[in-house]
Design a protein around this motif. Structure first.
Motif, PDB file in Angstrom:
ATOM      1  N   ASP A  64       5.819   7.372   3.059  1.00 43.87           N
ATOM      2  CA  ASP A  64       4.568   6.796   3.583  1.00 43.87           C
ATOM      3  C   ASP A  64       4.852   5.724   4.511  1.00 43.87           C
ATOM      4  O   ASP A  64       3.944   5.736   5.384  1.00 43.87           O
ATOM      5  CB  ASP A  64       3.846   5.923   2.361  1.00 43.87           C
ATOM      6  N   CYS A  65       5.920   5.135   4.694  1.00 41.08           N
ATOM      7  CA  CYS A  65       6.580   4.090   5.621  1.00 41.08           C
ATOM      8  C   CYS A  65       7.845   3.961   5.723  1.00 41.08           C
ATOM      9  O   CYS A  65       8.657   4.506   4.951  1.00 41.08           O
ATOM     10  CB  CYS A  65       6.054   2.720   4.930  1.00 41.08           C
ATOM     11  N   VAL A  66       7.940   3.743   7.177  1.00 38.85           N
ATOM     12  CA  VAL A  66       9.377   3.569   7.765  1.00 38.85           C
ATOM     13  C   VAL A  66       9.507   2.249   8.301  1.00 38.85           C
ATOM     14  O   VAL A  66       8.649   1.952   8.931  1.00 38.85           O
ATOM     15  CB  VAL A  66       9.691   4.704   8.605  1.00 38.85           C
ATOM     16  N   THR A  67      10.461   1.595   7.802  1.00 41.95           N
ATOM     17  CA  THR A  67      10.742  -0.029   8.522  1.00 41.95           C
ATOM     18  C   THR A  67      11.899   0.282   9.293  1.00 41.95           C
ATOM     19  O   THR A  67      12.903   1.059   8.827  1.00 41.95           O
ATOM     20  CB  THR A  67      10.824  -1.054   7.556  1.00 41.95           C
ATOM     21  N   CYS A  68      11.855  -0.460  10.497  1.00 43.66           N
ATOM     22  CA  CYS A  68      13.048  -0.381  11.355  1.00 43.66           C
ATOM     23  C   CYS A  68      13.029  -1.739  12.144  1.00 43.66           C
ATOM     24  O   CYS A  68      12.445  -1.960  13.046  1.00 43.66           O
ATOM     25  CB  CYS A  68      13.010   0.825  12.395  1.00 43.66           C
ATOM     26  N   GLY A  69      13.933  -2.619  11.637  1.00 50.24           N
ATOM     27  CA  GLY A  69      14.069  -4.086  12.210  1.00 50.24           C
ATOM     28  C   GLY A  69      15.184  -4.208  13.111  1.00 50.24           C
ATOM     29  O   GLY A  69      16.404  -4.135  12.370  1.00 50.24           O
ATOM     30  N   TRP A  70      15.144  -4.540  14.214  1.00 53.31           N
ATOM     31  CA  TRP A  70      16.009  -4.749  15.178  1.00 53.31           C
ATOM     32  C   TRP A  70      17.055  -3.772  15.379  1.00 53.31           C
ATOM     33  O   TRP A  70      18.533  -4.095  15.215  1.00 53.31           O
ATOM     34  CB  TRP A  70      16.504  -6.288  15.035  1.00 53.31           C
ATOM     35  N   ARG A  91       0.904  -1.280  -0.020  1.00 51.34           N
ATOM     36  CA  ARG A  91       0.049  -0.072  -0.032  1.00 51.34           C
ATOM     37  C   ARG A  91       0.800   1.155  -0.069  1.00 51.34           C
ATOM     38  O   ARG A  91       0.376   2.450  -0.230  1.00 51.34           O
ATOM     39  CB  ARG A  91      -0.870   0.061   1.376  1.00 51.34           C
ATOM     40  N   PHE A  92       2.155   0.995  -0.081  1.00 49.29           N
ATOM     41  CA  PHE A  92       3.020   2.311   0.337  1.00 49.29           C
ATOM     42  C   PHE A  92       3.876   2.768  -1.104  1.00 49.29           C
ATOM     43  O   PHE A  92       3.976   1.885  -1.898  1.00 49.29           O
ATOM     44  CB  PHE A  92       4.048   2.032   1.147  1.00 49.29           C
ATOM     45  N   ARG A  93       4.022   3.898  -1.408  1.00 51.38           N
ATOM     46  CA  ARG A  93       4.578   4.540  -2.565  1.00 51.38           C
ATOM     47  C   ARG A  93       6.019   5.206  -2.324  1.00 51.38           C
ATOM     48  O   ARG A  93       6.737   5.185  -3.174  1.00 51.38           O
ATOM     49  CB  ARG A  93       3.852   5.610  -2.969  1.00 51.38           C
ATOM     50  N   SER A  94       6.508   5.209  -1.041  1.00 54.50           N
ATOM     51  CA  SER A  94       7.726   5.510  -0.635  1.00 54.50           C
ATOM     52  C   SER A  94       8.132   5.037   0.625  1.00 54.50           C
ATOM     53  O   SER A  94       7.332   5.153   1.653  1.00 54.50           O
ATOM     54  CB  SER A  94       7.767   6.927  -0.661  1.00 54.50           C
ATOM     55  N   ARG A 101       4.987  10.946   6.494  1.00 54.41           N
ATOM     56  CA  ARG A 101       3.768  11.584   6.315  1.00 54.41           C
ATOM     57  C   ARG A 101       2.635  11.486   7.075  1.00 54.41           C
ATOM     58  O   ARG A 101       2.562  10.499   7.741  1.00 54.41           O
ATOM     59  CB  ARG A 101       3.259  11.591   4.851  1.00 54.41           C
ATOM     60  N   PRO A 102       2.003  12.438   7.425  1.00 57.34           N
ATOM     61  CA  PRO A 102       0.789  12.222   8.207  1.00 57.34           C
ATOM     62  C   PRO A 102      -0.041  10.864   7.807  1.00 57.34           C
ATOM     63  O   PRO A 102      -0.507  11.144   6.643  1.00 57.34           O
ATOM     64  CB  PRO A 102      -0.095  13.650   8.363  1.00 57.34           C
ATOM     65  N   ILE A 133       9.313  -7.955  19.553  1.00 58.19           N
ATOM     66  CA  ILE A 133       8.042  -7.081  19.469  1.00 58.19           C
ATOM     67  C   ILE A 133       8.001  -6.566  17.922  1.00 58.19           C
ATOM     68  O   ILE A 133       8.951  -5.847  17.224  1.00 58.19           O
ATOM     69  CB  ILE A 133       8.183  -5.931  20.383  1.00 58.19           C
ATOM     70  N   LEU A 134       6.856  -6.731  17.485  1.00 55.63           N
ATOM     71  CA  LEU A 134       6.592  -6.528  16.026  1.00 55.63           C
ATOM     72  C   LEU A 134       5.293  -5.666  15.912  1.00 55.63           C
ATOM     73  O   LEU A 134       4.183  -6.312  16.444  1.00 55.63           O
ATOM     74  CB  LEU A 134       6.296  -7.798  15.226  1.00 55.63           C
ATOM     75  N   VAL A 135       5.436  -4.133  15.860  1.00 57.76           N
ATOM     76  CA  VAL A 135       4.339  -3.359  15.788  1.00 57.76           C
ATOM     77  C   VAL A 135       4.239  -2.662  14.442  1.00 57.76           C
ATOM     78  O   VAL A 135       5.055  -2.233  13.974  1.00 57.76           O
ATOM     79  CB  VAL A 135       4.159  -2.466  16.926  1.00 57.76           C
ATOM     80  N   GLU A 136       3.007  -2.196  14.150  1.00 54.11           N
ATOM     81  CA  GLU A 136       2.623  -1.014  13.267  1.00 54.11           C
ATOM     82  C   GLU A 136       2.186   0.136  14.002  1.00 54.11           C
ATOM     83  O   GLU A 136       1.189  -0.069  14.596  1.00 54.11           O
ATOM     84  CB  GLU A 136       1.677  -1.492  12.146  1.00 54.11           C
ATOM     85  N   ALA A 137       3.096   1.125  13.771  1.00 58.02           N
ATOM     86  CA  ALA A 137       2.660   2.578  14.598  1.00 58.02           C
ATOM     87  C   ALA A 137       2.209   3.424  13.581  1.00 58.02           C
ATOM     88  O   ALA A 137       2.748   3.267  12.380  1.00 58.02           O
ATOM     89  CB  ALA A 137       3.597   3.046  15.434  1.00 58.02           C
ATOM     90  N   GLN A 138       1.430   4.420  13.716  1.00 58.80           N
ATOM     91  CA  GLN A 138       1.008   5.296  12.726  1.00 58.80           C
ATOM     92  C   GLN A 138       1.040   6.777  13.208  1.00 58.80           C
ATOM     93  O   GLN A 138       0.716   7.026  14.359  1.00 58.80           O
ATOM     94  CB  GLN A 138      -0.390   5.093  12.436  1.00 58.80           C
ATOM     95  N   LYS A 139       1.699   7.587  12.214  1.00 65.13           N
ATOM     96  CA  LYS A 139       1.608   8.873  12.541  1.00 65.13           C
ATOM     97  C   LYS A 139       0.164   9.445  12.318  1.00 65.13           C
ATOM     98  O   LYS A 139      -0.684   9.307  11.261  1.00 65.13           O
ATOM     99  CB  LYS A 139       2.683   9.749  11.856  1.00 65.13           C
TER     100      LYS A 139
END
Length: 179
Positions: A76-82, A8-11, A102-103, A164-170
């Motif tokens: 649109d999305c930031v991933t950060c793993g371990w 679902r993300f473009r960036s 982005r918001p 811990i695996l989570v999706e957080a949203q701005k």
């Protein structure tokens, strides 16, 4: 089943790309037109990621996760793993990742949990661990409330393995002071 769904993300910004483990997943599942940026503190690790993924698609940037060289709301999305567990205080890194989102954007965060398995991991990799309460609070203080907690498999959930695996949203709009 929608877990860490990147279609679902473009960036997408992958913070702490390392040798490209998450980057490989992003390249496989994100739409071809999605801009993907791999970011790591180490030039050497980014070189390893280039060799591992063998794709011209990602753009590579060497930078500190507490001082990202991107404009506000760039992704649109930031991933950060371990990676966040390598900071003594996660808030500066989380705040900076929130700044470049982005918001309405999502942070897909994986961190070492303070379980038996997490303690073994932290000893091996010389990093800290988090309780879910502590990491949730740090995310909220950084303006990134948790949207959903995830698990790799039901077995991981049962044995509390995998971290811990989570999706957080701005939030779509910044909170305003009442007055």
């Amino acid at each position: 089943r929608g877990r860490f769904d990147v279609t679902r993300f473009r960036s997408i910004l992958d913070v702490g790309s390392g040798a490209g483990q998450i980057l490989g997943h992003l390249l496989k599942f994100a739409p071809h037109q999605t801009q993907i940026v791999a970011c790591d503190l180490s030039h050497k690790m980014l070189s390893r990621a280039r060799q591992r993924v063998k794709s011209p698609r990602p753009f590579y940037v060497a930078a500190d996760m507490t001082r990202l060289p991107f404009a506000d709301g760039s992704f649109d999305c930031v991933t950060c793993g371990w990676v966040i567990e390598h900071l003594s205080d996660p808030r500066p890194g989380l705040t900076e990742m929130g700044r470049v989102l982005r918001p309405g954007g999502s942070l897909l965060l994986l961190a070492t949990e303070n379980t038996y398995y997490g303690v073994l991991t932290s000893h091996t990799w010389k990093c800290r661990t988090y309780s879910r309460t502590e990491l949730r609070q740090a995310c909220e203080e950084a303006g990134l409330p948790w949207h959903e907690q995830l698990w790799f498999t039901p077995i991981h959930r049962f044995f509390r393995m995998g971290g811990i695996l989570v999706e957080a949203q701005k939030p779509l709009a910044e909170p305003t002071a009442a007055g």
